[in-house]
Design an enzyme around this catalytic site. Structure first.
Site, PDB file in Angstrom:
ATOM      1  N   ARG A  57     -43.217 -50.069  -9.948  1.00  0.00           N
ATOM      2  CA  ARG A  57     -43.694 -51.300 -10.391  1.00  0.00           C
ATOM      3  C   ARG A  57     -43.098 -52.356  -9.492  1.00  0.00           C
ATOM      4  NH1 ARG A  57     -39.760 -53.248 -13.461  1.00  0.00           N
ATOM      5  NH2 ARG A  57     -39.477 -51.264 -14.754  1.00  0.00           N
ATOM      6  N   TYR A 108     -59.716 -73.361 -16.800  1.00  0.00           N
ATOM      7  CA  TYR A 108     -60.134 -72.152 -17.661  1.00  0.00           C
ATOM      8  C   TYR A 108     -59.299 -72.281 -18.858  1.00  0.00           C
ATOM      9  CZ  TYR A 108     -60.144 -67.353 -18.656  1.00  0.00           C
ATOM     10  OH  TYR A 108     -60.530 -66.046 -19.039  1.00  0.00           O
ATOM     11  N   ASP A 179     -55.958 -73.244  -8.625  1.00  0.00           N
ATOM     12  CA  ASP A 179     -56.798 -72.133  -9.086  1.00  0.00           C
ATOM     13  C   ASP A 179     -58.051 -72.252  -8.215  1.00  0.00           C
ATOM     14  OD1 ASP A 179     -58.633 -70.139 -10.159  1.00  0.00           O
ATOM     15  OD2 ASP A 179     -57.337 -70.559 -12.069  1.00  0.00           O
TER      16      ASP A 179
END
Ligand SMILES: *Cc1c(COP(=O)(O)O)cnc(C)c1O
Length: 370
Positions: A57, A108, A179
């Site tokens: 992880r 978005y 972004d």
């Protein structure tokens, strides 16, 4: 659980090479006789003790290969995530409870929904802004903790003045995220404009084949960037928003052709934007002048837009974008889409097919409603 990551095991990439070259050369294994030319897909949940990684992880060599390639193209250090939204979420987690976030009104819709949920829970205050209106954004930055730029915006195609907004936010002590999914590092590298954190939905152009979901966060390769990166890495590890090794491998394979795909798709988009402008069924073309995304507003409202979307044979009527295949979609079919997005707006993600085939298919669908 050690938070350290493995030493790079890659063949060195010369920073003087052009971006096209680095996209092809980055994240390859060290060269020795008989070595594979591609990174292995490392399927493991754990590692033999006392190495740089002790649990998967925290890190995986296949992610590292992809992260080296994405980081190199954006000019910083990348961390990959299980999706673009996991990357957005990691960035939003950088600010404390009660923080004020200034964000593009037409970002978005996953991003605006996430911010809206955090705001409804009392965790954040959100100030939506028109990101192409620099004065309005700057006026909203007082006492702000985080500015989230998206440029061009999805699906309104508004373009932000990234250097001006970043400078204004930094003057007021706010962190700046951008972004960069629509423009890709081929056309825009926000870290070079002073942005603190770049976000990608790798699902789109970087992977480029509509076959994986992945995200990335890129931070500058300086001291301030390293501190941010450490916090984002801790978030990824503790929230578990990690990519799969197979997805990372596929995204890296897709990234090899990023430049040729973006160049061809952008050329197609420029040609189509001009032709669409002259079509009687098209009321407005939203094309920022670069990139392979555009939007059209068709005459006849939502019904006409739905009819056009359903009528194409080559363009796929599907959500998502940035694949080799051309896609289109009326965005207001989603309740979550901003109500200021016109009902008749169709988002076009232009692919790498022959432009004449794209045009005749789209023109036939438009002809049918004019
Ligand atoms: C698709 C998209 C996202 C979300 O990415 P996923 O990989 O779908 O989670 C974020 N930002 C933009 C601009 C997008 O287009």
């Amino acid at each position: 659980m050690a938070m350290s990551e493995p030493e790079p095991q890659s063949h060195p990439v010369d920073p003087r090479w052009h971006a096209q070259t680095r996209a092809v050369a980055a994240g390859r294994p060290t060269r020795h006789t008989g070595a594979a030319v591609n990174p292995a897909v490392t399927f493991t949940s754990t590692y033999i003790a006392d190495g740089p990684l002790n649990y998967a992880r925290v890190g995986n060599p296949t992610w590292t290969a992809l992260e080296e390639a994405i980081g190199g193209l954006e000019g910083g250090d990348a961390l990959t995530f299980g999706s673009g939204m996991a990357a957005v979420s990691a960035v939003v987690s950088l600010v404390p409870l009660g923080a004020t976030v200034v964000a593009a009104r037409h970002a978005y819709n996953g991003t605006t929904t996430l911010l809206g949920e955090r705001a409804a829970a009392g965790a954040l205050q959100v100030r939506p802004v028109d990101i192409d209106d620099t004065e309005q954004v700057v006026a909203a930055l007082d006492e702000a903790d985080l500015l989230i730029i998206e440029s061009p915006t999805n699906p309104m195609m508004e373009v932000a003045d990234i250097p001006a907004l970043t400078a204004a936010a930094h003057e007021r002590g706010a962190l700046v995220a951008c972004d960069n999914t629509f423009a890709t590092p081929v056309l825009q590298q926000p870290l070079r404009d002073g942005v603190d954190v770049v976000i990608h939905s790798v699902t789109k152009y970087l992977a480029g084949h509509s076959d994986v979901l992945l995200g990335a966060v890129v931070t500058p390769a300086d001291e301030r960037g390293r501190v941010l990166r450490e916090r984002i890495l801790t978030h990824r590890t503790t929230h578990g928003a990690i990519p799969g090794p197979m997805e990372a491998f596929l995204a890296l394979r897709g990234l090899r052709t990023l430049h040729v795909r973006v160049e061809r798709a952008s050329a197609n988009a420029a040609e189509l934007a001009g032709r669409l402008q002259g079509h009687p069924a098209v009321e407005r073309v939203r094309y920022p002048g670069f990139g392979a995304m555009l939007a059209i507003e068709v005459r006849g409202g939502a019904d006409a837009a739905e009819q056009v979307s359903a009528a194409t044979r080559l363009w796929t009527h599907s959500t998502s974008l940035g694949g080799v295949e051309s896609q289109l979609e009326r965005r207001r079919r989603y309740d979550l889409e901003a109500k200021t997005v016109p009902e008749s707006l169709i988002r076009l993600s232009v692919g790498i097919e022959h432009v004449e085939d794209l045009w005749s298919d789209l023109a036939a669908a438009l002809d049918a409603v004019s």
